[in-house]
Design an enzyme around this catalytic site. Sequence first.
Site, PDB file in Angstrom:
ATOM      1  N   HIS A 144       0.944  -1.237  -0.036  1.00  0.00           N
ATOM      2  CA  HIS A 144       0.017   0.061   0.110  1.00  0.00           C
ATOM      3  C   HIS A 144       1.012   1.393   0.057  1.00  0.00           C
ATOM      4  O   HIS A 144       1.850   1.305   0.723  1.00  0.00           O
ATOM      5  CB  HIS A 144      -0.787  -0.011   1.259  1.00  0.00           C
ATOM      6  N   ASP A 174      -5.011   3.495  -4.796  1.00  0.00           N
ATOM      7  CA  ASP A 174      -5.124   3.970  -3.301  1.00  0.00           C
ATOM      8  C   ASP A 174      -6.208   4.952  -3.340  1.00  0.00           C
ATOM      9  O   ASP A 174      -6.205   6.107  -3.982  1.00  0.00           O
ATOM     10  CB  ASP A 174      -3.756   4.693  -2.981  1.00  0.00           C
ATOM     11  N   TYR A 222       9.469  12.809 -13.183  1.00  0.00           N
ATOM     12  CA  TYR A 222      10.855  12.009 -13.308  1.00  0.00           C
ATOM     13  C   TYR A 222      11.311  11.717 -11.974  1.00  0.00           C
ATOM     14  O   TYR A 222      11.735  10.740 -11.542  1.00  0.00           O
ATOM     15  CB  TYR A 222      12.133  12.742 -14.070  1.00  0.00           C
TER      16      TYR A 222
END
Length: 151
Positions: A22, A69, A118
């Site tokens: 998670h 999530d 990035y």
Amino acid sequence: MLKGISPLLNADVLQALRAMGHGDDLIIADTNFPSDSIARQTRLGKLLRIDNVTAAEAAAAVLSVYPLDTFVDDAAGRMEIVGSPDEIPPVQQEVQKEIDKAEGKSWPMISVERYAFYERAKQAYCVIQTGERRFYGCFAFRKGVVPPDAK
């Protein structure tokens, strides 16, 4: 072959998805993304591949087994277009449809500036490079949980 699991999810990808917990991020990247160099900086430390498919096809396969999530607002993110952050090109629209389909509701992606993307990718668990050749086919997905009563 495994019943009910997309054949696009090869053994290396399945192992990584299973190992993630998670809050871990995964990156789905296009062919122009610096996938190898960034993947070496991730938790997994090596590049994963789902070759010869679009970003939407790879996202559909991953999201068929990967919960997003629900505790955060940035569980699904897209690399924004330099100089045009509000523009959503077709490649991103296609991935958005796959997210909404997998979640069974509208789940808008957040926009992430290129260099911030990035940096997020370097902190991810893993990078999966696809065969997507269109620009801005790069996405970040944060892993959620599977409740105890889920099938």
